[in-house]
Write a protein that holds these residues in place. Sequence first.
Motif, mmCIF file in Angstrom:
data_model
loop_
_atom_site.group_PDB
_atom_site.id
_atom_site.type_symbol
_atom_site.label_atom_id
_atom_site.label_comp_id
_atom_site.label_asym_id
_atom_site.label_seq_id
_atom_site.Cartn_x
_atom_site.Cartn_y
_atom_site.Cartn_z
ATOM 1 N N GLY A 120 0.986 -1.579 -0.034
ATOM 2 C CA GLY A 120 -0.272 0.474 -0.187
ATOM 3 C C GLY A 120 0.758 0.999 0.241
ATOM 4 O O GLY A 120 0.018 2.316 0.148
ATOM 5 N N ARG A 121 2.122 1.265 -0.084
ATOM 6 C CA ARG A 121 3.211 2.179 -0.012
ATOM 7 C C ARG A 121 3.081 3.138 -0.919
ATOM 8 O O ARG A 121 3.543 2.621 -2.140
ATOM 9 C CB ARG A 121 4.469 2.639 0.845
ATOM 10 N N ARG A 122 2.749 4.272 -1.324
ATOM 11 C CA ARG A 122 3.127 4.811 -2.862
ATOM 12 C C ARG A 122 4.409 4.940 -3.109
ATOM 13 O O ARG A 122 5.722 5.390 -2.747
ATOM 14 C CB ARG A 122 2.550 5.878 -2.696
ATOM 15 N N PHE A 123 4.753 5.028 -4.444
ATOM 16 C CA PHE A 123 6.113 5.722 -5.016
ATOM 17 C C PHE A 123 5.575 5.986 -6.251
ATOM 18 O O PHE A 123 5.085 6.306 -6.597
ATOM 19 C CB PHE A 123 6.559 4.036 -5.774
ATOM 20 N N ARG A 124 6.809 7.528 -6.813
ATOM 21 C CA ARG A 124 6.798 8.035 -7.473
ATOM 22 C C ARG A 124 7.428 7.901 -8.610
ATOM 23 O O ARG A 124 8.781 6.851 -8.533
ATOM 24 C CB ARG A 124 6.645 9.202 -7.567
ATOM 25 N N MET A 125 7.034 7.948 -9.908
ATOM 26 C CA MET A 125 8.357 8.019 -11.069
ATOM 27 C C MET A 125 8.096 9.128 -12.194
ATOM 28 O O MET A 125 7.224 9.580 -12.088
ATOM 29 C CB MET A 125 7.489 6.637 -12.455
ATOM 30 N N LYS A 144 9.615 9.153 -3.128
ATOM 31 C CA LYS A 144 9.812 10.874 -3.292
ATOM 32 C C LYS A 144 11.123 11.272 -3.552
ATOM 33 O O LYS A 144 11.642 10.412 -4.461
ATOM 34 C CB LYS A 144 10.330 11.026 -1.707
ATOM 35 N N LEU A 145 9.836 11.986 -4.772
ATOM 36 C CA LEU A 145 11.032 12.814 -5.610
ATOM 37 C C LEU A 145 10.749 13.717 -5.459
ATOM 38 O O LEU A 145 9.587 14.118 -5.574
ATOM 39 C CB LEU A 145 10.586 12.769 -7.630
ATOM 40 N N LYS A 146 11.863 14.792 -5.286
ATOM 41 C CA LYS A 146 11.910 16.574 -4.820
ATOM 42 C C LYS A 146 12.344 16.402 -6.608
ATOM 43 O O LYS A 146 12.896 16.569 -7.265
ATOM 44 C CB LYS A 146 12.003 16.560 -3.842
ATOM 45 N N GLY A 147 12.319 18.285 -6.632
ATOM 46 C CA GLY A 147 13.049 19.326 -7.181
ATOM 47 C C GLY A 147 14.532 18.860 -7.289
ATOM 48 O O GLY A 147 15.002 18.673 -8.695
ATOM 49 N N ALA A 148 15.126 18.273 -6.284
ATOM 50 C CA ALA A 148 16.922 17.862 -6.541
ATOM 51 C C ALA A 148 17.114 16.755 -7.310
ATOM 52 O O ALA A 148 18.022 16.795 -8.275
ATOM 53 C CB ALA A 148 17.344 17.790 -5.613
ATOM 54 N N ASP A 149 16.196 15.690 -7.031
ATOM 55 C CA ASP A 149 15.807 14.318 -8.285
ATOM 56 C C ASP A 149 15.717 14.483 -9.394
ATOM 57 O O ASP A 149 16.272 13.874 -10.304
ATOM 58 C CB ASP A 149 15.131 13.695 -7.128
ATOM 59 N N VAL A 150 14.892 15.311 -9.719
ATOM 60 C CA VAL A 150 14.783 16.062 -11.236
ATOM 61 C C VAL A 150 15.835 17.081 -12.290
ATOM 62 O O VAL A 150 16.307 16.152 -13.491
ATOM 63 C CB VAL A 150 13.356 17.510 -11.557
ATOM 64 N N ILE A 151 16.402 17.496 -11.402
ATOM 65 C CA ILE A 151 17.898 18.254 -11.532
ATOM 66 C C ILE A 151 18.975 16.702 -11.649
ATOM 67 O O ILE A 151 19.736 17.276 -12.839
ATOM 68 C CB ILE A 151 18.469 19.157 -10.619
ATOM 69 N N GLU A 152 19.010 16.491 -11.419
ATOM 70 C CA GLU A 152 19.686 14.836 -11.214
ATOM 71 C C GLU A 152 19.566 14.422 -12.174
ATOM 72 O O GLU A 152 20.602 14.314 -12.868
ATOM 73 C CB GLU A 152 19.963 13.613 -9.671
ATOM 74 N N VAL A 153 18.443 13.538 -12.532
ATOM 75 C CA VAL A 153 17.876 12.966 -13.983
ATOM 76 C C VAL A 153 18.816 13.650 -14.961
ATOM 77 O O VAL A 153 19.238 13.514 -16.363
ATOM 78 C CB VAL A 153 16.900 12.880 -13.511
ATOM 79 N N LEU A 154 17.683 14.983 -14.666
ATOM 80 C CA LEU A 154 18.081 15.389 -16.276
ATOM 81 C C LEU A 154 19.759 15.495 -16.564
ATOM 82 O O LEU A 154 20.208 15.672 -17.478
ATOM 83 C CB LEU A 154 17.798 17.137 -16.312
ATOM 84 N N ALA A 155 20.450 15.749 -15.354
ATOM 85 C CA ALA A 155 22.086 16.485 -15.442
ATOM 86 C C ALA A 155 22.519 15.162 -16.393
ATOM 87 O O ALA A 155 23.900 14.993 -17.254
ATOM 88 C CB ALA A 155 22.131 16.495 -14.429
ATOM 89 N N TYR A 223 5.970 -5.555 -5.074
ATOM 90 C CA TYR A 223 6.202 -6.056 -3.639
ATOM 91 C C TYR A 223 7.539 -5.646 -2.820
ATOM 92 O O TYR A 223 7.130 -5.755 -1.271
ATOM 93 C CB TYR A 223 6.108 -7.521 -3.633
ATOM 94 N N SER A 224 8.309 -4.847 -4.017
ATOM 95 C CA SER A 224 8.845 -3.786 -3.062
ATOM 96 C C SER A 224 9.172 -2.925 -4.233
ATOM 97 O O SER A 224 9.046 -3.331 -5.364
ATOM 98 C CB SER A 224 10.397 -4.845 -2.435
ATOM 99 N N LEU A 225 10.054 -1.921 -3.617
ATOM 100 C CA LEU A 225 10.488 -0.412 -4.712
ATOM 101 C C LEU A 225 11.629 -1.606 -5.354
ATOM 102 O O LEU A 225 11.212 -0.437 -6.918
ATOM 103 C CB LEU A 225 11.226 0.227 -3.147
#
Length: 281
Positions: A120-125, A144-155, A223-225
């Motif tokens: 039941g735990r949420r995850f984001r893509m 959890k994905l925040k603005g810093a994660d977006v920058i990391e992916v784009l980098a 069943y897991s992240l």
Amino acid sequence: MTGISERRACRVLGQHRTTQRKAARTPDDEVRLTADIVELARQYGRYGYRRITALLQAAGWMVNRKRVERIWRREGLKVPQRQPKRGRLWPADGSCVRLRPERPNHVWAYDFVEDRTHNGRRFRMLNVVDEFTRECLAIRVARKLKGADVIEVLAELFITRGTPEHIRSDNGPEFVAKALQGWIAALGAKTAYVAPGSPWENGYIESFNGKLRDELLRSEIFYSLREAQVLIEAWRRHYNTVRPHSALGYQPPAPEVTLWPAAQPRPAPPATPPTETASIH
């Protein structure tokens, strides 16, 4: 029918004369082809017969769409329902509507999708797509994905793919953050935000999100992240290298050689190999 002409006999029986001149013949490979179509339909439950035809041709079958459609309907396989048409809406400025991808790295689009693991735990893509090539450049999966994660992916993508001219997104807080906007502008790219409440302006990524949810998220229990990360990445590679894309003439967005061959999902092999053709060297 001794003493009765063919014409008169056919007229009495209500048959066309051609039924007496050409015997119906089932192709020799009909059973093998049917088995392969059923197997591919089972493996890729949301694919229609056109996409199945492309997979068969990629596997070596010399078969056209009409024959696959005939077998598809004869076997009672279900074609996914078509989406209803919707009217065209015109935003006030139309800036994002007029921005059309013209070449690779011209316009990227990104967006978030949410799902849950078995507990039941949420995850984001975070999904990133090149709008021109239709290739999915990345899917970052985390709780959890925040603005810093977006920058990391784009980098990471900027290093491996180069800097795009435009990046399209909605007005989510992670995308409109000043730190992200400043970072993108410093690298020479431009942001293109769709009008609030207008997801159709970001149609490429919305279409991709729908395929991801329809073909994977609705059919898998995570069943897991870690399991979600592995399966989603495998699906991304399949989407790029194997899955036929209708907008690209039923070809995959990226050639297989761009990824590690050992890690790529392959289409179901034919139940029996197709008839070999002689090769001239």
